[in-house]
Design a protein around this motif. Structure first.
Motif, PDB file in Angstrom:
ATOM      1  N   GLN A 260       0.829  -1.197   0.000  1.00  0.00           N
ATOM      2  CA  GLN A 260       0.000   0.000   0.000  1.00  0.00           C
ATOM      3  C   GLN A 260       0.870   1.257   0.000  1.00  0.00           C
ATOM      4  N   VAL A 261       1.878   1.290   0.867  1.00  0.00           N
ATOM      5  CA  VAL A 261       2.850   2.386   0.912  1.00  0.00           C
ATOM      6  C   VAL A 261       4.241   1.760   0.927  1.00  0.00           C
ATOM      7  N   GLY A 262       5.113   2.208   0.038  1.00  0.00           N
ATOM      8  CA  GLY A 262       6.452   1.620   0.006  1.00  0.00           C
ATOM      9  C   GLY A 262       7.301   2.031   1.186  1.00  0.00           C
ATOM     10  N   LEU A 263       7.378   3.364   1.428  1.00  0.00           N
ATOM     11  CA  LEU A 263       8.237   3.885   2.498  1.00  0.00           C
ATOM     12  C   LEU A 263       7.517   5.041   3.177  1.00  0.00           C
ATOM     13  N   TYR A 264       7.476   5.007   4.512  1.00  0.00           N
ATOM     14  CA  TYR A 264       6.819   6.069   5.279  1.00  0.00           C
ATOM     15  C   TYR A 264       7.820   6.630   6.290  1.00  0.00           C
ATOM     16  N   LEU A 265       8.044   7.950   6.236  1.00  0.00           N
ATOM     17  CA  LEU A 265       8.968   8.611   7.146  1.00  0.00           C
ATOM     18  C   LEU A 265       8.220   9.692   7.914  1.00  0.00           C
ATOM     19  N   GLU A 266       8.304   9.642   9.235  1.00  0.00           N
ATOM     20  CA  GLU A 266       7.670  10.647  10.081  1.00  0.00           C
ATOM     21  C   GLU A 266       8.689  11.177  11.090  1.00  0.00           C
ATOM     22  N   SER A 267       8.903  12.485  11.073  1.00  0.00           N
ATOM     23  CA  SER A 267       9.820  13.130  12.020  1.00  0.00           C
ATOM     24  C   SER A 267      11.172  12.423  12.041  1.00  0.00           C
ATOM     25  N   SER A 268      11.665  12.099  10.864  1.00  0.00           N
ATOM     26  CA  SER A 268      12.938  11.390  10.727  1.00  0.00           C
ATOM     27  C   SER A 268      13.802  12.153   9.722  1.00  0.00           C
ATOM     28  N   LYS A 269      15.067  12.341  10.038  1.00  0.00           N
ATOM     29  CA  LYS A 269      15.904  13.208   9.202  1.00  0.00           C
ATOM     30  C   LYS A 269      17.264  12.577   8.919  1.00  0.00           C
ATOM     31  N   GLN A 270      17.873  13.085   7.847  1.00  0.00           N
ATOM     32  CA  GLN A 270      19.228  12.711   7.447  1.00  0.00           C
ATOM     33  C   GLN A 270      19.382  11.204   7.243  1.00  0.00           C
ATOM     34  N   ASN A 271      18.306  10.556   6.840  1.00  0.00           N
ATOM     35  CA  ASN A 271      18.399   9.172   6.399  1.00  0.00           C
ATOM     36  C   ASN A 271      18.782   9.166   4.921  1.00  0.00           C
ATOM     37  N   THR A 272      19.567   8.188   4.506  1.00  0.00           N
ATOM     38  CA  THR A 272      20.013   8.099   3.123  1.00  0.00           C
ATOM     39  C   THR A 272      19.326   6.917   2.460  1.00  0.00           C
ATOM     40  N   ILE A 273      18.549   7.217   1.412  1.00  0.00           N
ATOM     41  CA  ILE A 273      17.753   6.203   0.717  1.00  0.00           C
ATOM     42  C   ILE A 273      18.213   6.181  -0.733  1.00  0.00           C
ATOM     43  N   TYR A 274      18.883   5.129  -1.164  1.00  0.00           N
ATOM     44  CA  TYR A 274      19.420   5.098  -2.520  1.00  0.00           C
ATOM     45  C   TYR A 274      19.537   3.661  -3.035  1.00  0.00           C
ATOM     46  N   LYS A 275      19.524   3.555  -4.342  1.00  0.00           N
ATOM     47  CA  LYS A 275      19.680   2.277  -5.048  1.00  0.00           C
ATOM     48  C   LYS A 275      18.674   1.228  -4.575  1.00  0.00           C
ATOM     49  N   ASN A 276      17.425   1.660  -4.398  1.00  0.00           N
ATOM     50  CA  ASN A 276      16.321   0.759  -4.097  1.00  0.00           C
ATOM     51  C   ASN A 276      15.378   0.701  -5.298  1.00  0.00           C
ATOM     52  N   ASP A 277      14.641  -0.390  -5.421  1.00  0.00           N
ATOM     53  CA  ASP A 277      13.564  -0.499  -6.400  1.00  0.00           C
ATOM     54  C   ASP A 277      12.228  -0.334  -5.687  1.00  0.00           C
ATOM     55  N   PHE A 278      11.479   0.722  -6.033  1.00  0.00           N
ATOM     56  CA  PHE A 278      10.113   0.921  -5.547  1.00  0.00           C
ATOM     57  C   PHE A 278       9.184   0.571  -6.710  1.00  0.00           C
ATOM     58  N   VAL A 279       8.503  -0.577  -6.602  1.00  0.00           N
ATOM     59  CA  VAL A 279       7.791  -1.115  -7.750  1.00  0.00           C
ATOM     60  C   VAL A 279       6.318  -1.365  -7.412  1.00  0.00           C
ATOM     61  N   SER A 280       5.434  -0.682  -8.127  1.00  0.00           N
ATOM     62  CA  SER A 280       3.989  -0.952  -8.075  1.00  0.00           C
ATOM     63  C   SER A 280       3.412  -0.881  -6.674  1.00  0.00           C
ATOM     64  N   ASN A 281       3.916   0.034  -5.860  1.00  0.00           N
ATOM     65  CA  ASN A 281       3.250   0.329  -4.600  1.00  0.00           C
ATOM     66  C   ASN A 281       2.149   1.349  -4.868  1.00  0.00           C
ATOM     67  N   ASN A 282       1.038   1.263  -4.135  1.00  0.00           N
ATOM     68  CA  ASN A 282      -0.036   2.238  -4.345  1.00  0.00           C
ATOM     69  C   ASN A 282       0.483   3.659  -4.154  1.00  0.00           C
ATOM     70  N   VAL A 283       1.230   3.870  -3.076  1.00  0.00           N
ATOM     71  CA  VAL A 283       1.943   5.130  -2.846  1.00  0.00           C
ATOM     72  C   VAL A 283       3.401   4.744  -2.617  1.00  0.00           C
ATOM     73  N   GLN A 284       4.302   5.296  -3.414  1.00  0.00           N
ATOM     74  CA  GLN A 284       5.701   4.872  -3.313  1.00  0.00           C
ATOM     75  C   GLN A 284       6.341   5.331  -2.006  1.00  0.00           C
ATOM     76  N   ALA A 285       6.117   6.587  -1.619  1.00  0.00           N
ATOM     77  CA  ALA A 285       6.734   7.106  -0.398  1.00  0.00           C
ATOM     78  C   ALA A 285       5.892   8.249   0.162  1.00  0.00           C
ATOM     79  N   ILE A 286       5.807   8.304   1.485  1.00  0.00           N
ATOM     80  CA  ILE A 286       5.151   9.400   2.197  1.00  0.00           C
ATOM     81  C   ILE A 286       6.158   9.954   3.199  1.00  0.00           C
ATOM     82  N   VAL A 287       6.313  11.263   3.206  1.00  0.00           N
ATOM     83  CA  VAL A 287       7.255  11.901   4.130  1.00  0.00           C
ATOM     84  C   VAL A 287       6.510  12.986   4.897  1.00  0.00           C
TER      85      VAL A 287
END
Length: 614
Positions: A260-287
């Motif tokens: 339903q949601v690939g990645l959800y970030l709440e009150s989170s900072k300076q995380n490094t997100i790279y070289k991932n495959d986000f495929v056919s999620n209803n919502v790819q990312a929510i920040v």
């Protein structure tokens, strides 16, 4: 005569420092493993022959225990856990099976340098718990259908690898205060409301090559920093990865798909997100309230990226935008680890098997008994209403003039859900606390609403369900002891009160503040409170697809059921009046793809709402 000296040599047989003994039903040194453990000094070795044993084993010394063939140990009546390693070091356990009979299977406490390998745990209340220990190695474990599989508490340098946790009802692996540990090649298939990995206040850990499918949230980091999530496959979850109040984590080389949601970030900072495959999620990312890095020298693959690559370098010419502050400036045009074919979308409803059509076909629907039954079919709701969710159970047990609500009033719906009136007697607060305590092993958050007027509790249920956190009810001027006890037992860190000081008094807030931090979601009236809750739901889900509209002075339970299942906000009107605040909020959805379910709303107000949204 000269005296002669006679040398007398006395040979005394001394026990070896490393005794080796055997255990079997007959013909061995011992018939019970616990007796063999008690008899040996440090450094002893025990071989357990194939067979079924009834025992509870406490190990408080350095030993090696090895099973030969199928060794199955079941608990003696009334003793917990089946296998307990305490205050020792250098212990090795190999090739055993434990059948917990709904009791804890294995616990390690205050120990170091313990290895457990080639073991299986079945029918346990939990699989294995590690507390205040270090340098623990778990390898090739098979844990079947516990509430949780592996629970790590205040421990460091734990290694878990090549292990499987099947169908946990709470979480596959949980960690609180875990430091510098490695979780590698772990497979988990959590139930629909459970998590694969749930880490709280845990730092410096590496989660790699995990295989997680289904469940509520595959991986949760809460208050956890400097962790690595790498080379893992996540599919079919409600949320793939969720970070709350977690900073400086690295998320790379993962495939997150069909969720339903690939990645959800709440009150989170300076995380490094790279070289991932986000495929056919209803919502790819929510920040939400977070600023993070979405590329290094390489970005991520987003299956719904619509940009172009005019220079043919394999990188999109325009950023992939999550929100105004979070952008992947180097979006990959092709997937790193998966085929670029479109994967099947995640199921919208909770049940397994063949996918059913959403009965909310029209933009505007009246919640008739026929539609309510169709919604229950769509979400595969069977049997007791308590199977829906702890949050909904709380709302449906709300008190009104000291009477538990007996039913929805719709005969067909009540028959479908099963009777529940009076099931717990008249102490609804205790009933809800018991229900929540039986469903959740721990929760960092809890929602609290007023129990004698149902409006706020009904508005809160979709928010609690969307976040998969418990909803508890209190009296306006008192927090019942049963409620406070379950908050303590769940180790809740933040309580979210729904309603202002007139709904839940400052005295109650003061009581609860001794247990956890307090946040309120409220407006000046129940109408405005419902809007604030709706805004909070949007912050969690990213997009509102369904809105339930009721009369706030006579809200109906079928509306609460529908809102809970769709995780839809409830908005309130009053009689023939559409409050200005509700009207203003609805105008945000004008012309947008949102479905509206009316429950007992007057024709005049319905017409006004249709005009606004059309």
């Amino acid at each position: 005569m000269r005296p002669y000296l006679f040398a007398v040599i006395v040979l005394i047989a001394l026990p070896s420092l490393g005794f080796s003994v055997t255990v079997c039903s007959s013909g061995c040194d011992y018939t019970k493993l616990s007796e063999a453990v008690a008899s040996l000094p440090d450094g002893g070795t025990i071989t357990v022959k194939a067979g079924n044993y009834t025992d509870n084993v406490v190990v408080n010394k350095s030993l090696t225990i090895t099973g030969e063939g199928d060794v199955v140990i079941s608990p003696e009546t009334g003793k917990l856990p089946v296998f307990y390693i305490i205050s020792t070091s250098t212990v090795t356990i190999r090739n055993i099976q434990i059948s917990g009979e709904n009791q804890p299977c294995f616990e390690i406490e205050g120990s170091e340098s313990v290895t457990v390998s080639d073991a299986s745990f079945d029918k346990c209340s939990y699989g294995i718990r590690i507390t205040n220990s270090s340098s623990i190695s778990l390898k090739n474990l098979n844990i079947n259908s516990p509430s949780f599989g592996i629970d790590v508490r205040n421990s460091s340098s734990i290694t878990v690898e090549d292990s499987v946790v099947k169908s946990p009802s709470v979480a596959g692996v949980t960690a609180t205060g875990s430091l510098n540990s490695i979780f590698k090649k772990v497979t988990s298939t959590p139930q629909s409301t459970a998590s694969g990995f749930y880490f709280v206040d845990s730092h410096g850990n590496t989660l790699s090559q995990l295989s997680l499918s289904g469940g509520d949230v595959a991986i949760v980091l809460d208050g956890s920093n400097n962790n690595i999530i790498k080379a893992s496959t996540i599919s079919g979850a409600k949320e793939g990865i969720e970070l709350i109040n977690s900073d400086n984590n690295e998320i790379t080389e993962n495939v997150i798909s069909s969720s339903q949601v690939g990645l959800y970030l709440e009150s989170s900072k300076q995380n490094t997100i790279y070289k991932n495959d986000f495929v056919s999620n209803n919502v790819q990312a929510i920040v939400d309230n977070s600023l993070n890095y979405w590329n290094t020298s390489v970005g991520n693959y987003w299956s719904n990226y619509e940009g172009e690559d005019n220079n043919g370098d394999g990188v999109g010419d325009t950023p992939y935008v999550i929100n105004s502050l979070n952008k992947d400036f180097l979006p990959a045009m092709a997937a790193f680890f998966t085929s670029t074919q479109v994967l099947p979308p995640p199921p919208a409803a909770g049940g397994g098997g063949p996918q059913k059509s959403d009965p909310l076909v029209e933009k505007f629907s009246e919640l008739t008994p026929e539609l309510m039954l169709a919604i229950l079919d769509y979400f595969d709701v069977k049997g007791s209403v308590y199977t829906l969710s702890p949050a909904l159970s709380a709302a449906l047990l709300a008190l009104k003039q000291n009477n538990i609500f007996p039913a929805t009033g719709i005969e067909a719906v009540d028959s479908r859900l099963g009777g529940y009136a009076g099931e717990y007697g008249e102490n609804v607060y205790e009933a809800i606390a018991d229900k929540v305590g039986a469903t959740f092993t721990f929760s960092n958050y809890a929602v609290v609403a007023r129990g004698d007027i149902e409006a706020d509790a009904y508005a809160a249920i979709a928010y609690a369900k969307a976040r998969n956190i418990p909803l508890l009810l209190v009296e306006p001027h008192t927090a019942p002891d049963e409620v406070k006890q379950v908050i303590k037992r769940l180790a809740v860190k933040r309580i979210i009160i729904i309603g202002g000081p007139r709904a839940i008094s400052q005295e109650v807030e003061k009581e609860l503040s001794t247990l956890a931090e307090i946040t309120r979601i409220y407006g000046a009236t129940r109408v405005e409170t419902s809007i604030r809750v709706a805004q909070a739901i949007k912050g969690v889900k990213g997009k509102i697809k369904v809105i339930v509209i009721q009369d706030g002075w006579s809200p109906r339970q079928e509306g609460a059921i529908a809102a809970s299942l769709y995780e839809a906000p409830i908005l309130y009107v009053r009689g023939e009046t559409l409050p200005k605040s509700t009207e203003a909020y609805l105008r945000e959805f004008a012309g947008k793809d949102v479905k509206v379910v009316f429950v007992g709303v007057s024709p005049t107000v319905k017409e006004k709402i249709k005009n606004i949204l059309s």
